[in-house]
Design an enzyme around this catalytic site. Structure first.
Site, PDB file in Angstrom:
ATOM      1  N   HIS A   1       7.155 -29.866 -61.810  1.00 31.30           N
ATOM      2  CA  HIS A   1       6.224 -29.192 -60.882  1.00 31.30           C
ATOM      3  C   HIS A   1       5.135 -30.153 -60.412  1.00 31.30           C
ATOM      4  O   HIS A   1       4.888 -30.301 -59.214  1.00 31.30           O
ATOM      5  CB  HIS A   1       5.596 -27.985 -61.582  1.00 31.30           C
ATOM      6  N   GLU A   2       4.504 -30.822 -61.365  1.00 35.13           N
ATOM      7  CA  GLU A   2       3.417 -31.734 -61.001  1.00 35.13           C
ATOM      8  C   GLU A   2       3.949 -32.967 -60.272  1.00 35.13           C
ATOM      9  O   GLU A   2       3.271 -33.517 -59.403  1.00 35.13           O
ATOM     10  CB  GLU A   2       2.647 -32.159 -62.258  1.00 35.13           C
TER      11      GLU A   2
ATOM     12  N   HIS B   1       4.050 -32.239 -56.582  1.00 36.35           N
ATOM     13  CA  HIS B   1       2.723 -32.432 -55.972  1.00 36.35           C
ATOM     14  C   HIS B   1       2.421 -33.921 -55.805  1.00 36.35           C
ATOM     15  O   HIS B   1       1.978 -34.366 -54.741  1.00 36.35           O
ATOM     16  CB  HIS B   1       1.639 -31.815 -56.868  1.00 36.35           C
TER      17      HIS B   1
END
Length: 424
Positions: free
Chosen positions: A26-27, A30
């Site tokens: 997820h990170e 980003h």
């Protein structure tokens, strides 16, 4: 004991790995899109709370934090780290060979800085003009600042971020992609996990082939056998097991003519469909055959991701309509427990559970709630419609209140988890 599945090191390791991978991916979404947009990413962190490990590579500090809940990518412009620089403050400037300021020392100089200049700040602009003006012994001098200069205080260095390196300095589309990339990465991870499952364990063949034909059932009475491939029902060509099930289930207490292929020979049989709770049954199971064909595996990955996404969305809809209450939700404790239990059932089950969790994480973060990625995306949409950004202080307050609400929700569902665990 409520946590029998945590007795093994394997279960605990599975929990750590699964949640670590979900948060990391997820990170990473980003991070990669932010870097692609040219945003200065100060920190890539797994976990929350105090740092237990950190290493700096390039402009980014990679950290592991104590609490294994969540993570973050800290982008320039999202915190007030440069507010430490004020007018009338005495600083020392260290310059490179061409005269650009590379370090702004807020501590007393050590005397080892070559070409250093000490003075009192008159004015500065580290976002656009990249300049700083000092009063040096009564003379005002202006210095050009390198775009990768560092502020230094108490031995800690912070790289400055010109406006074009800050999150807010990017276009709406670039910011939208940098935020959306986190949840998108979770959907991609689920897709990849389903593909790995398909290539490792095979994909169930969706062909209309009989597996077990139960003795005494309608199919057996009509002379149908295990291994028969259904070609048509009532003259309608059958290509998939789902088509077969749909026709039979909608034909309770009817006579259906089956044409099957048995060893290359076409055989016709009339089956009297029995009724069970107004649903047609012929008492057969599908074939256990699997395929490793790449096209089928890719379709399996895409369809599984889509099916679980729609299922979770329906569940969320039931929550908002009141059909499902907070008592039915599971929080971190319940999810940890289920992860440990699935780990005991084998790698295939654990990977499928990880894929479902990844979809859950992606969908949850896309909810238009403050403090979530979806809430930030909603503010960007509002900015696009209004033609100007929402006041940062108001947006920050909304996100703060949203974060408080989420923490309260987590406490409630965690309490529910604990009550269920200790009453089992």
């Amino acid at each position: 004991m409520p946590f029998p599945n945590l007795d093994s090191v394997e279960s605990i390791l599975a929990i750590v790995v699964v949640f670590g991978v979900l948060v990391f991916v997820h990170e990473l979404g980003h991070f990669l899109l932010a870097k692609r947009a040219g945003i200065l990413c100060r920190e890539f962190a797994l976990g929350m709370g105090p740092k237990i490990f950190s290493v700096k590579r390039g402009e980014t500090e990679y950290t592991l934090r104590l609490l294994p809940i969540g993570g973050m990518v800290r982008m320039a412009g999202e915190d007030p780290e440069l507010d430490i620089l004020k007018p009338h403050m005495e600083v020392t400037l260290v310059r490179d060979a061409v005269g650009k300021v590379t370090h702004i020392l807020l501590d007393s100089p050590t005397g080892e800085e070559k070409g250093a200049v000490t003075g009192t700040i008159v004015r500065f602009d580290l976002e656009q003009a990249l300049s700083i003006e000092l009063d040096v012994e009564g003379e005002q001098r202006t210095f050009s600042v390198h775009p990768q200069a560092h502020l230094v205080k108490d031995g800690h260095e912070v790289q400055i971020a010109p406006l074009n390196r800050q999150f807010k300095g990017k276009t709406i589309w670039q910011r939208f992609l940098a935020i959306f990339a986190g949840p998108a990465a979770n959907f991609l991870l689920a897709f990849v996990l389903f593909i790995v499952i398909g290539f490792t364990y095979g994909v169930p063949v969706n062909a209309p082939i009989f597996g077990e034909v139960l003795k005494g059932g309608p199919a057996a009475q009509a002379g149908l056998q295990s291994g028969d491939r259904v070609l048509s029902i009532q003259g309608q060509t059958i290509n998939t097991w789902r088509e077969l099930v749909d026709i039979v289930s909608k034909s309770p207490d009817k006579q259906l003519t089956f044409v099957v292929d048995r060893g290359g020979q076409k055989i016709a049989a009339t089956v009297h469909v029995q009724t069970e709770e107004n649903v047609g049954k012929i008492m057969v199971t599908g074939s256990n055959q699997v395929t490793y064909e790449p096209g089928e595996v890719l379709r399996y990955g895409a369809k599984s991701t889509y099916d679980f996404t729609t299922m979770i969305l329906k569940s969320l809809g039931m929550l908002f309509t009141g059909a499902v209450g907070l008592d039915d939700l599971s929080g971190p404790v319940g999810i940890f427990k289920m992860t440990g239990e699935f780990a005991q059932q084998g790698m295939a089950i654990l990977m499928k559970w990880a894929a479902v969790l990844s979809i859950n994480l992606g969908l949850f973060n896309l909810l238009p709630l403050p403090a979530l990625d979806g809430g930030r995306l909603a503010f960007l949409v509002a900015e696009a419609l209004r033609g100007r950004p929402v006041d940062p202080h108001k947006e920050g307050m909304v996100h703060f209140l949203g974060f408080a609400f989420l923490m309260l929700l987590i406490l409630v569902v965690t309490w529910n988890d604990l009550q269920r665990l200790f009453t089992e």
